[in-house]
Design an enzyme around this catalytic site. Structure first.
Site, short mmCIF file in Angstrom:
data_model
loop_
_atom_site.label_atom_id
_atom_site.label_comp_id
_atom_site.label_asym_id
_atom_site.label_seq_id
_atom_site.Cartn_x
_atom_site.Cartn_y
_atom_site.Cartn_z
N SER A 19 0.96 -1.10 0.14
CA SER A 19 0.01 -0.04 0.09
C SER A 19 0.74 1.18 0.05
O SER A 19 1.71 1.45 0.68
CB SER A 19 -0.99 0.04 1.20
OG SER A 19 -1.64 1.06 1.29
N SER A 21 -0.68 3.99 0.68
CA SER A 21 -1.46 5.11 1.61
C SER A 21 -0.74 5.61 2.85
O SER A 21 -0.74 6.48 3.18
CB SER A 21 -2.73 4.26 1.74
OG SER A 21 -3.70 4.06 1.06
N LYS A 70 -13.61 -4.54 1.56
CA LYS A 70 -14.60 -3.57 1.40
C LYS A 70 -16.35 -3.83 1.58
O LYS A 70 -16.88 -3.03 1.95
CB LYS A 70 -14.26 -2.76 -0.01
CG LYS A 70 -13.09 -2.40 -0.26
CD LYS A 70 -13.06 -1.68 -1.71
CE LYS A 70 -12.16 -0.75 -2.06
NZ LYS A 70 -11.98 0.05 -3.32
N ASN A 91 -14.70 2.06 1.88
CA ASN A 91 -13.28 1.89 1.66
C ASN A 91 -12.72 3.10 2.68
O ASN A 91 -11.47 3.23 2.75
CB ASN A 91 -12.81 2.58 0.44
CG ASN A 91 -12.84 4.06 0.17
OD1 ASN A 91 -13.89 4.40 0.47
ND2 ASN A 91 -11.79 4.48 -0.79
N ASP A 106 -14.07 6.46 -3.22
CA ASP A 106 -13.65 6.11 -4.41
C ASP A 106 -14.54 6.99 -5.49
O ASP A 106 -13.82 7.38 -6.42
CB ASP A 106 -13.88 4.38 -4.89
CG ASP A 106 -12.83 3.70 -4.08
OD1 ASP A 106 -11.70 4.04 -3.81
OD2 ASP A 106 -13.19 2.39 -3.87
N ALA A 131 -18.08 -4.18 -14.66
CA ALA A 131 -18.91 -4.36 -13.77
C ALA A 131 -18.62 -4.97 -12.46
O ALA A 131 -19.43 -5.28 -11.54
CB ALA A 131 -20.22 -5.29 -14.48
N GLY A 132 -17.48 -4.85 -12.26
CA GLY A 132 -17.14 -5.10 -10.74
C GLY A 132 -17.27 -4.03 -9.61
O GLY A 132 -18.15 -3.15 -9.87
N ALA A 134 -15.36 -1.67 -8.69
CA ALA A 134 -14.68 -0.15 -9.09
C ALA A 134 -15.57 0.26 -10.28
O ALA A 134 -16.04 1.57 -10.09
CB ALA A 134 -13.36 -0.36 -9.78
N TYR A 228 -3.39 2.87 -12.34
CA TYR A 228 -2.47 3.88 -12.14
C TYR A 228 -1.25 3.31 -12.28
O TYR A 228 -0.27 3.96 -12.16
CB TYR A 228 -2.47 4.44 -10.82
CG TYR A 228 -2.46 3.62 -9.56
CD1 TYR A 228 -1.31 3.45 -8.92
CD2 TYR A 228 -3.62 3.33 -9.09
CE1 TYR A 228 -1.45 2.60 -7.87
CE2 TYR A 228 -3.63 2.26 -7.96
CZ TYR A 228 -2.50 2.00 -7.30
OH TYR A 228 -2.41 1.19 -6.28
#
Length: 288
Positions: A19, A21, A70, A91, A106, A131-132, A134, A228
């Site tokens: 991560s 973050s 999530k 999230n 998100d 279609a997941g 995200a 990304y």
């Protein structure tokens, strides 16, 4: 320096070692002079409830939540923000009296990235690729920002249809329809605003795109990518080669983090100068 009055936040994931973050949030806290620390929490799937109870008992002010937690955290939250409820995924957690409140940053992160890239949604015809999980956040953005229509392209058409039905029901209008990816040639002439939400094209498979046919990309005016790594995907390159504009997922990653940081630190706004600095730091990190 973190004092006894310091605010502690973190990220709950499994695995968590990859991560970015902690780097991002600790940089914000440091640059803004806040008594703030952000740490990684490695939580296995069967320990989610225990982790939330422990974090609350330890006065952890908030957490990010990512794969694979999530949806798994939702039963243990005191409250859900309406956006998180619509998307069906959380999230970001914010400590409240009696438990954590769940948010989904998100969606606002994606919308802010699209605005920064000059992509207008209201009144536009949009393609949603995937279609997941995200895609659900992206579908909410397109619906809430007034897209005229959204065509969901997915390998599993039934899953795309379920997403379309959910969003049509949530927004109270029939604006979203589904199509099997294999039928992409039947997509009407554009111009379309396309949002690519699948993992196809992510490193180490940067030479791939879900649709390779260049004729498809001539229908796209703007393409938003959520990946990304790499910073420019093959999807983006194909959009640009066909004469359209494309934006990558790094800004979405940054802005969803800023949305969370500002939820944990009410009244604070991350300045543009610091956003530019963290963007450069993350680019360097991703190049390693």
């Amino acid at each position: 320096m973190i004092s006894g009055k310091g605010k502690v936040c973190g990220i709950m994931a499994y695995p968590v070692e990859h991560s970015l973050s902690p780097m991002m949030h600790n940089f914000y806290g440091e640059q803004m002079g806040l008594d703030f620390a952000y740490v990684p929490f490695k939580v296995q799937e069967d320990q989610v409830e225990a982790a939330l109870k422990g974090a609350y008992a330890l006065n952890v002010a908030g957490m990010n939540v990512t794969v694979p937690h999530k949806q798994r955290v939702i039963p243990y939250l005191r409250e859900l923000d309406p956006t998180a409820r619509a998307i069906g995924a959380v999230n970001t957690l914010v400590r409240t009296d009696g438990g954590y409140k769940g948010y989904n940053t998100d969606a606002p992160g994606l919308w802010r990235a699209m605005r920064e890239a000059g992509m207008e949604v209201r009144g536009q015809n949009c393609l949603l690729i995937g279609a997941g999980g995200a895609a659900k956040a992206a579908a909410f953005v397109l619906g809430s920002q007034g897209a005229a229509s959204v065509l969901v392209l997915n390998r599993n058409r039934d899953r795309a249809g379920e997403l379309a039905e959910d969003m049509n029901r949530w927004f109270g209008r029939e604006f979203m329809t589904a199509m099997a990816l294999e039928d992409y040639e039947k997509v009407p002439e554009g111009p379309w605003l396309a949002v690519q939400t699948t993992s196809v094209g992510m490193n180490p498979h940067a030479d791939q795109a879900l649709v390779e046919d260049r004729a498809f990309y001539r229908k796209i005016r703007c393409g938003m990518e959520i990946i990304y790594t790499p910073e420019k995907t093959k999807f983006m390159s194909l959009v640009e080669e066909a004469g359209g504009r494309a934006a990558g997922g790094l800004d979405m990653l940054i802005y969803q983090g800023i949305e969370a940081f500002e939820l944990w630190n009410p009244g604070q706004r991350v300045p543009d100068k610091i956003i530019d600095q963290v963007r450069q730091k993350m680019r360097k990190e991703l190049e390693k």
